[in-house]
Design a protein around this motif. Structure first.
Motif, short mmCIF file in Angstrom:
data_model
loop_
_atom_site.label_atom_id
_atom_site.label_comp_id
_atom_site.label_asym_id
_atom_site.label_seq_id
_atom_site.Cartn_x
_atom_site.Cartn_y
_atom_site.Cartn_z
N ASN A 36 -32.34 -44.52 47.71
CA ASN A 36 -33.20 -45.24 46.76
C ASN A 36 -32.67 -46.62 46.41
OD1 ASN A 36 -31.34 -43.30 45.43
ND2 ASN A 36 -31.89 -44.46 43.62
N ARG A 60 -32.76 -38.64 43.62
CA ARG A 60 -32.46 -37.59 42.65
C ARG A 60 -33.67 -37.05 41.92
NH1 ARG A 60 -26.98 -38.60 39.49
NH2 ARG A 60 -26.76 -40.72 40.24
N LYS A 64 -38.13 -41.73 41.55
CA LYS A 64 -37.29 -42.65 42.34
C LYS A 64 -37.66 -42.55 43.82
CE LYS A 64 -32.88 -42.80 39.82
NZ LYS A 64 -31.47 -42.43 39.87
N TYR A 206 -11.62 -41.95 44.24
CA TYR A 206 -12.62 -42.41 45.20
C TYR A 206 -11.99 -42.54 46.59
CZ TYR A 206 -16.02 -45.38 47.59
OH TYR A 206 -16.90 -45.88 48.51
N SER A 242 -23.13 -53.63 45.58
CA SER A 242 -24.16 -52.60 45.37
C SER A 242 -23.97 -52.05 43.97
CB SER A 242 -23.99 -51.49 46.41
OG SER A 242 -22.85 -50.72 46.10
N1 LIG Z 1 -20.50 -50.59 48.32
C1 LIG Z 1 -19.36 -50.59 48.99
O1 LIG Z 1 -18.57 -51.56 48.93
C2 LIG Z 1 -18.99 -49.44 49.86
C3 LIG Z 1 -17.88 -49.56 50.71
C4 LIG Z 1 -17.52 -48.49 51.52
C5 LIG Z 1 -18.27 -47.32 51.47
N2 LIG Z 1 -19.34 -47.23 50.65
C6 LIG Z 1 -20.10 -45.98 50.64
O2 LIG Z 1 -21.45 -46.28 50.95
C7 LIG Z 1 -22.30 -45.28 50.38
C8 LIG Z 1 -23.44 -45.96 49.65
O3 LIG Z 1 -22.88 -46.71 48.59
P1 LIG Z 1 -23.61 -47.94 47.89
O4 LIG Z 1 -22.61 -49.00 47.79
O5 LIG Z 1 -24.92 -48.21 48.51
O6 LIG Z 1 -23.78 -47.32 46.42
P2 LIG Z 1 -25.03 -47.18 45.46
O7 LIG Z 1 -25.83 -48.44 45.47
O8 LIG Z 1 -24.44 -46.72 44.18
O9 LIG Z 1 -25.88 -46.01 46.13
C9 LIG Z 1 -25.40 -44.69 46.10
C10 LIG Z 1 -26.51 -43.72 46.45
O10 LIG Z 1 -26.02 -42.39 46.25
C11 LIG Z 1 -26.92 -41.70 45.38
N3 LIG Z 1 -26.26 -40.71 44.57
C12 LIG Z 1 -25.21 -40.87 43.75
N4 LIG Z 1 -24.96 -39.72 43.09
C13 LIG Z 1 -25.88 -38.82 43.51
C14 LIG Z 1 -26.14 -37.47 43.19
N5 LIG Z 1 -25.43 -36.81 42.28
N6 LIG Z 1 -27.15 -36.84 43.83
C15 LIG Z 1 -27.90 -37.51 44.73
N7 LIG Z 1 -27.71 -38.80 45.07
C16 LIG Z 1 -26.71 -39.44 44.46
C17 LIG Z 1 -27.48 -42.80 44.50
O11 LIG Z 1 -28.62 -42.36 43.79
P3 LIG Z 1 -28.86 -42.91 42.28
O12 LIG Z 1 -29.29 -44.33 42.39
O13 LIG Z 1 -29.91 -41.99 41.74
O14 LIG Z 1 -27.56 -42.75 41.56
C18 LIG Z 1 -27.73 -43.87 45.53
O15 LIG Z 1 -28.90 -43.58 46.25
C19 LIG Z 1 -21.39 -44.43 49.49
O16 LIG Z 1 -21.06 -43.25 50.18
C20 LIG Z 1 -20.17 -45.29 49.30
O17 LIG Z 1 -19.01 -44.51 49.04
C21 LIG Z 1 -19.72 -48.26 49.84
#
Ligand SMILES: NC(=O)c1ccc[n+]([C@@H]2O[C@H](COP(=O)([O-])OP(=O)(O)OC[C@H]3O[C@@H](n4cnc5c(N)ncnc54)[C@H](OP(=O)(O)O)[C@@H]3O)[C@@H](O)[C@H]2O)c1
Length: 342
Positions: A36, A60, A64, A206, A242
Motif C-alpha cells: 500500500n 492491513r 487501504k 531491525y 519511505s
Molecule cells: N526503506 C529502506 O531504506 C529499506 C532498506 C532496506 C530494506 N527495506 C525493506 O523494504 C521493505 C519495505 O519497506 P519500505 O521502506 O517500503 O517501508 P514502508 O513504507 O514502511 O512499507 C512497509 C509495508 O509493510 C506493511 N506492514 C508493516 N507492518 C505490517 C503488518 N503488521 N501487517 C501487514 N503489513 C504490514 C506496511 O503496511 P502499513 O502501511 O499498513 O503499515 C507497508 O505496506 C521492508 O521489508 C524493509 O525492511 C527498506
C-alpha cells in the motif's frame, strides 16, 4: 563482499539502475505483500505495467487495499489488480489469508514478501512475539511455506520457474547472533524475552530481523530438493526514503531526513531491485537459489553468515522457526514434512 563498511554503503547508494525491463507475465499471478505504500507499492506498479495475468496486493485493511488498487490502476492503466487483507502481526490472519488464497486463487508464480517494520519500541503481538520478529520473520516464514505448494503446482503449467522473493537489507551485514543468545536454549526465545528486549537488543533488532530473513532464504533454498523448480532469493532495495522509519527514534529520523538530500533512493528506485530479484538473471536462474541480491546482482552475504558459526546458527534458528510455527499451524508442519529435507 562479506563485509559492509559505511563508506561502501554510501558508494552503493550512489549507484544507479535503469527501470525494469518489461517481461512477459501473461498468464502469471504476482503477489506483493505489503504493497500500500513505499517500495512495495512501486514494485507492484512495475509488475502491473508488465500486464500479468493477475496482480494481487495486500494491505492491513480493506480500505487501504482499495486505495492501493485504485492507485495502481490509475497510474499504470492495468485493470486486473486485486487486494487482499493481511495483518502480519497475527498468525491467525496469515493462516486465514493462506487458506483463502489456496481456495480462491488458481496459481502463484511470483511472490514478493516486502512488508516489514523497523522500531526500537518493544511491543508484543497477540501471539506473544516481539512485533519485529513476528512481522519481519515468523509471519514471513509462515506465509511463504503455506503458499509454497501453490507455487510448485503453478510451475507445472509454466515454462518459467516460480520465484519467491523476501525483502531483506544490507543492514544484515551489521548483525550477528551473540553469545548470550547462543547460550540460551532457544535463540528465538531469548530474542523475544521482554527483559532482554529492554536492553540494547531493540536497538539492533531491525538488523537482526533482516539477518534472519537472509538466513531463512538460504536455509529454505538448501532444504528444497536440488531439482525443485522454485527459486527462493532475498533482496536489498538499498536505503530508501519511505515510511519505514515512522516508529524510529527521533535521532534516527533526523539522520534519515538529512541523508535524504544526498544519498537515499526513492521507493521507486528501491523497487527496481525487487523486480530484478523476481525477474532478473533469467538465463542463469540457478545462481539465484538462496541468493542475496543487491544492486542487480548476486552478492555474498555477510562474513558472519558465511562462517561455520553462522551456518550453525542459521540451521538452529531455522529449526526453531519450524518448531515454533508447527505449533501455530498443522498445515505449515505438513508442508515442511512434505517438501523440505531435514
Ligand atoms: N526503506 C529502506 O531504506 C529499506 C532498506 C532496506 C530494506 N527495506 C525493506 O523494504 C521493505 C519495505 O519497506 P519500505 O521502506 O517500503 O517501508 P514502508 O513504507 O514502511 O512499507 C512497509 C509495508 O509493510 C506493511 N506492514 C508493516 N507492518 C505490517 C503488518 N503488521 N501487517 C501487514 N503489513 C504490514 C506496511 O503496511 P502499513 O502501511 O499498513 O503499515 C507497508 O505496506 C521492508 O521489508 C524493509 O525492511 C527498506
Amino acid at each position: 563482499m562479506g563485509q559492509l563498511s559505511f563508506l561502501q554503503f554510501l558508494r552503493n547508494q550512489l549507484k544507479s539502475f535503469p527501470p525494469p525491463t518489461k517481461c512477459d507475465l501473461s498468464g502469471k499471478t504476482v503477489l506483493v505483500v505489503g504493497a500500500n505504500v513505499g517500495i512495495g507499492l512501486e514494485a507492484a506498479k512495475h509488475f502491473a505495467r508488465m500486464q500479468p495475468g493477475k496482480l494481487i496486493v495486500t494491505a492491513r485493511d480493506a480500505a487501504k487495499g482499495q486505495v492501493t488498487v485504485s492507485t495502481i490502476q490509475a497510474q499504470t492503466g492495468f485493470g486486473n489488480v486485486h487486494s487482499r487483507v493481511l495483518e502480519l502481526s497475527s498468525f491467525a490472519s496469515v493462516a486465514a489469508f493462506a487458506d483463502a488464497f489456496e481456495k480462491e486463487e488458481e496459481r502463484l508464480d511470483i511472490y514478493v514478501y516486502n512488508a516489514g517494520i523497523s522500531t526500537r519500541q518493544y511491543a508484543v503481538t497477540e501471539d506473544g512475539w516481539e512485533s519485529t520478529l513476528q512481522i519481519n520473520d515468523l509471519s514471513c516464514a509462515l506465509l511463504s511455506m503455506l503458499l509454497l505448494p501453490r507455487m510448485l503446482e503453478s510451475a507445472k503449467t509454466s515454462i518459467s520457474r516460480p520465484r519467491m522473493v523476501i525483502v531483506a537489507s544490507e543492514v544484515h551485514f551489521w548483525a550477528t547472533v551473540n553469545d548470550e543468545e547462543r547460550a540460551s536454549p532457544r535463540i528465538l526465545d531469548k530474542a523475544n524475552n521482554k527483559e532482554y528486549c529492554e536492553a540494547s537488543a531493540m536497538g539492533r533488532r531491525y538488523f537482526f530481523s533482516k539477518m534472519l530473513d537472509v538466513m531463512v532464504v538460504r536455509e529454505l533454498a538448501a532444504r528444497l530438493p536440488s531439482d525443485s523448480p522454485l527459486i527462493v532469493d532475498c533482496v536489498n532495495p538499498g536505503f530508501c526514503s519511505s515510511e519505514l522509519g515512522r516508529n524510529s527514534s527521533l535521532i534516527f529520523r533526523a539522520v534519515s531526513y538529512l541523508l535524504q538530500f544526498g544519498i537515499t533512493r526513492t521507493p521507486e528506485q528501491g523497487s527496481r531491485q525487487l523486480v530484478w530479484a523476481a525477474l532478473g538473471r533469467s538465463e542463469k536462474e540457478d545462481e539465484l537459489r538462496g541468493a542475496y541480491v543487491s544492486d542487480h546482482d548476486v552478492e555474498e552475504p555477510s562474513d558472519f553468515l558465511l562462517s561455520e558459526q553462522g551456518a550453525k546458527d542459521q540451521k538452529r534458528i531455522f529449526d526453531e522457526i519450524i518448531e515454533t510455527l508447527s505449533e501455530v499451524s498443522t498445515k505449515f508442519k505438513a508442508v515442511v514434512d512434505k517438501y523440505l529435507a531435514e
